[in-house]
Design a protein around this motif. Structure first.
Motif, PDB file in Angstrom:
ATOM      1  N   VAL A 215      63.021  50.097  74.846  1.00  7.88           N
ATOM      2  CA  VAL A 215      61.605  50.292  74.532  1.00  7.88           C
ATOM      3  C   VAL A 215      61.392  50.066  73.038  1.00  7.88           C
ATOM      4  N   LYS A 216      60.425  49.196  72.710  1.00  4.57           N
ATOM      5  CA  LYS A 216      60.054  48.951  71.319  1.00  4.57           C
ATOM      6  C   LYS A 216      58.812  49.780  70.998  1.00  4.57           C
ATOM      7  N   VAL A 217      58.916  50.582  69.947  1.00  7.15           N
ATOM      8  CA  VAL A 217      57.848  51.514  69.608  1.00  7.15           C
ATOM      9  C   VAL A 217      57.402  51.280  68.159  1.00  7.15           C
ATOM     10  N   ALA A 218      56.145  50.884  67.974  1.00  3.80           N
ATOM     11  CA  ALA A 218      55.576  50.741  66.632  1.00  3.80           C
ATOM     12  C   ALA A 218      55.048  52.100  66.176  1.00  3.80           C
ATOM     13  N   TYR A 219      55.210  52.389  64.894  1.00  2.00           N
ATOM     14  CA  TYR A 219      54.740  53.677  64.373  1.00  2.00           C
ATOM     15  C   TYR A 219      54.241  53.487  62.944  1.00  2.00           C
ATOM     16  N   LEU A 220      53.458  54.453  62.490  1.00  3.00           N
ATOM     17  CA  LEU A 220      52.960  54.424  61.119  1.00  3.00           C
ATOM     18  C   LEU A 220      54.113  54.711  60.173  1.00  3.00           C
ATOM     19  N   GLY A 221      54.533  53.689  59.431  1.00  2.80           N
ATOM     20  CA  GLY A 221      55.700  53.800  58.570  1.00  2.80           C
ATOM     21  C   GLY A 221      55.333  54.246  57.167  1.00  2.80           C
ATOM     22  N   PRO A 222      56.299  54.092  56.235  1.00  6.67           N
ATOM     23  CA  PRO A 222      57.599  53.440  56.401  1.00  6.67           C
ATOM     24  C   PRO A 222      58.614  54.345  57.091  1.00  6.67           C
ATOM     25  N   GLU A 223      59.852  53.899  57.122  1.00  5.16           N
ATOM     26  CA  GLU A 223      60.906  54.678  57.750  1.00  5.16           C
ATOM     27  C   GLU A 223      61.029  56.033  57.062  1.00  5.16           C
ATOM     28  N   GLY A 224      61.183  57.067  57.881  1.00  5.62           N
ATOM     29  CA  GLY A 224      61.339  58.411  57.343  1.00  5.62           C
ATOM     30  C   GLY A 224      60.090  59.260  57.418  1.00  5.62           C
TER      31      GLY A 224
ATOM     32  N   HIS B 242      59.594  61.762  71.150  1.00  6.02           N
ATOM     33  CA  HIS B 242      58.989  61.422  72.442  1.00  6.02           C
ATOM     34  C   HIS B 242      59.832  60.428  73.233  1.00  6.02           C
ATOM     35  N   PHE B 243      60.369  59.408  72.561  1.00  2.00           N
ATOM     36  CA  PHE B 243      61.082  58.337  73.264  1.00  2.00           C
ATOM     37  C   PHE B 243      62.603  58.465  73.196  1.00  2.00           C
ATOM     38  N   GLY B 244      63.111  59.322  72.304  1.00  2.00           N
ATOM     39  CA  GLY B 244      64.553  59.467  72.158  1.00  2.00           C
ATOM     40  C   GLY B 244      65.130  58.472  71.169  1.00  2.00           C
ATOM     41  N   GLU B 245      66.346  58.735  70.756  1.00  2.42           N
ATOM     42  CA  GLU B 245      66.993  57.948  69.713  1.00  2.42           C
ATOM     43  C   GLU B 245      67.348  56.530  70.159  1.00  2.42           C
ATOM     44  N   SER B 246      67.360  56.265  71.461  1.00  4.61           N
ATOM     45  CA  SER B 246      67.719  54.933  71.935  1.00  4.61           C
ATOM     46  C   SER B 246      66.556  53.945  71.871  1.00  4.61           C
ATOM     47  N   ALA B 247      65.350  54.440  71.610  1.00  9.17           N
ATOM     48  CA  ALA B 247      64.202  53.540  71.450  1.00  9.17           C
ATOM     49  C   ALA B 247      64.326  52.783  70.136  1.00  9.17           C
ATOM     50  N   LYS B 248      63.797  51.570  70.106  1.00  8.04           N
ATOM     51  CA  LYS B 248      63.793  50.770  68.889  1.00  8.04           C
ATOM     52  C   LYS B 248      62.465  50.999  68.178  1.00  8.04           C
ATOM     53  N   SER B 249      62.509  51.643  67.020  1.00  9.55           N
ATOM     54  CA  SER B 249      61.280  51.988  66.312  1.00  9.55           C
ATOM     55  C   SER B 249      60.962  50.944  65.239  1.00  9.55           C
ATOM     56  N   LEU B 250      59.680  50.550  65.174  1.00 11.61           N
ATOM     57  CA  LEU B 250      59.224  49.490  64.277  1.00 11.61           C
ATOM     58  C   LEU B 250      58.173  50.043  63.321  1.00 11.61           C
ATOM     59  N   PRO B 251      58.486  50.154  62.014  1.00 10.38           N
ATOM     60  CA  PRO B 251      57.515  50.726  61.072  1.00 10.38           C
ATOM     61  C   PRO B 251      56.379  49.752  60.761  1.00 10.38           C
ATOM     62  N   MET B 252      55.145  50.273  60.749  1.00 11.33           N
ATOM     63  CA  MET B 252      53.960  49.504  60.381  1.00 11.33           C
ATOM     64  C   MET B 252      53.312  50.127  59.145  1.00 11.33           C
ATOM     65  N   ALA B 253      52.606  49.306  58.381  1.00 18.06           N
ATOM     66  CA  ALA B 253      52.050  49.769  57.104  1.00 18.06           C
ATOM     67  C   ALA B 253      50.766  50.567  57.272  1.00 18.06           C
TER      68      ALA B 253
ATOM     69  N   VAL C 154      49.523  49.286  63.804  1.00 15.95           N
ATOM     70  CA  VAL C 154      50.199  49.794  64.996  1.00 15.95           C
ATOM     71  C   VAL C 154      49.453  49.336  66.245  1.00 15.95           C
ATOM     72  N   PHE C 155      48.126  49.469  66.224  1.00 13.94           N
ATOM     73  CA  PHE C 155      47.316  49.017  67.357  1.00 13.94           C
ATOM     74  C   PHE C 155      47.514  47.518  67.600  1.00 13.94           C
ATOM     75  N   ARG C 156      47.470  46.724  66.537  1.00 17.69           N
ATOM     76  CA  ARG C 156      47.597  45.275  66.698  1.00 17.69           C
ATOM     77  C   ARG C 156      48.973  44.875  67.227  1.00 17.69           C
ATOM     78  N   GLU C 157      50.016  45.570  66.782  1.00 19.23           N
ATOM     79  CA  GLU C 157      51.372  45.246  67.221  1.00 19.23           C
ATOM     80  C   GLU C 157      51.518  45.458  68.727  1.00 19.23           C
ATOM     81  N   VAL C 158      50.926  46.533  69.232  1.00 15.53           N
ATOM     82  CA  VAL C 158      50.996  46.809  70.663  1.00 15.53           C
ATOM     83  C   VAL C 158      50.097  45.845  71.434  1.00 15.53           C
ATOM     84  N   GLU C 159      48.894  45.594  70.919  1.00 18.36           N
ATOM     85  CA  GLU C 159      47.979  44.665  71.581  1.00 18.36           C
ATOM     86  C   GLU C 159      48.589  43.269  71.709  1.00 18.36           C
TER      87      GLU C 159
END
Length: 363
Positions: A93-102, A112-123, A128-133
């Motif tokens: 699962v690829k998950v975009a989030y309001l970044g940066p990392e940390g 929510h998704f667990g450590e195995s999800a791939k998290s993608l930081p957005m500025a 975040v909305f556009r990345e998912v759309e």
């Protein structure tokens, strides 16, 4: 001292045997998850593997069955990681989030998704909305409200123009710490970096302990932690994840003014979520500009005994002094009582947009 009543070697052997059985069962579960993926793919090449309602049901069941000594939330967190790892075998699962990392938003995404999800930081939240759309991420995580400082308006505004649906929520206890680097002269701190929301949540503590220090707002607490690494006279307000990521030391822990300080985050995606048995629904409603409009909007909720959990207003994009209402309530849009209530609201409103029905946060 009295003799040890239990043989330690026997206990250790028993633990080893239990660990072996746990390993066997986890492997069996993972194999079953792979079979599920094969069945789904055979039926539908575009099958959705992550099912929020199913995961919520599993976690609630685990918490209900748990007899201790681990508390129910801790047990649910362990199962969350097992499910996350098994899901990654089906489809990462690829998950975009309001970044940066940390940031706290990344912490919420991993909770929510667990450590195995791939998290993608957005500025930014709209990114975040556009990345998912665009399909570059399966889901997005955005903050929507804080128990101390209220709603996050950028998130509400993004929903007004987006086709994204809410598929879940997660509530995160927010603990702020005062962080310094190994080169910081702690008796000479004259500048403190943090996000404006964090400054607001720690105002009383800062007034009492660092009244003369300059408070410098930055885009995120993670950015604050990064800046501190390069200065000898500054500190940052941030959380555990940022402290670990940038190798900073805590000189004061849990400095938030309210001990129950929490932030609620929403999970956004493309699919509608079936009923889980304990759900929420979110709406955006535009009412006609007339006397009694708010009463007309809320009366059907009261008559059908539907529990409102949040009501916010935002300026409408359609004209000056027009407003829209953001509403959260307990229930799912597939329940007959909710269907009846929404039919009445649509007759009274200029526009109703269902943002999604989704499981109430379990962890």
């Amino acid at each position: 001292m009295s003799e040890t009543p239990v043989n330690l070697d026997e206990l250790r052997n028993r633990i080893d045997a239990i660990d072996t059985e746990i390993l066997r069962l986890i492997s069996e579960r993972a194999t079953c998850a792979q079979t599920v993926a094969q069945v789904k793919t055979a039926e539908d090449p575009h099958a959705v593997f992550y099912r929020p309602e199913r995961e919520a049901q599993v976690l609630r069941r685990i918490m209900a069955l748990n007899a201790g000594p681990l508390d129910s939330e801790e047990m649910a967190r362990l199962f969350r990681e097992i499910m996350s790892a098994c899901l990654a075998l089906e489809q990462p699962v690829k998950v975009a989030y309001l970044g940066p990392e940390g940031t706290f938003t990344q912490q919420a995404a991993l909770k929510h998704f667990g450590e195995s999800a791939k998290s993608l930081p957005m500025a930014a939240i709209d990114e975040v909305f556009r990345e998912v759309e665009a399909g570059a991420a399966n889901y997005g995580v955005v903050p929507v409200e804080n128990s101390t400082e209220g709603v996050v308006n950028h998130t509400l505004d993004s929903f007004m123009d987006s086709s994204m649906k809410i598929s879940g929520e997660v509530v995160l206890r927010i603990h702020h710490h005062l962080l310094v680097s190994s080169t910081t002269r702690q008796d000479k701190i004259s500048r403190i970096y943090s996000h404006p929301q964090s400054f607001a949540q720690c105002r009383k503590w800062l007034d009492a302990h660092y009244p003369q220090a300059e408070r410098v707002p930055v885009s995120s607490n993670a950015e604050a932690a990064r800046l501190v690494k390069t200065e000898w006279h500054s500190a940052a307000i941030a959380g555990d994840m940022a402290a670990k990521l940038y190798g900073l030391d805590k000189i004061a822990e849990k400095i938030e003014d309210r001990p129950d300080n929490s932030t609620r985050f929403l999970i956004i995606g493309h699919e509608s979520v079936p009923m889980s048995g304990d759900d929420k629904t979110s709406l955006v409603v535009a009412m006609r500009n007339q006397p009694g409009a708010l009463h007309d909007l809320l009366e059907p909720f009261h008559r059908h005994q539907i529990d409102l959990t949040r009501l916010e207003t935002r300026p409408s994009r359609t004209g000056a002094w027009n407003y829209v209402f953001f509403i959260d309530f307990k229930g799912h849009i597939d329940q007959p009582v909710v269907v009846a209530m929404l039919e009445e609201v649509r007759l009274r409103a200029a526009e109703v947009k269902v943002l999604g029905s989704y499981p109430q946060g379990v962890l």
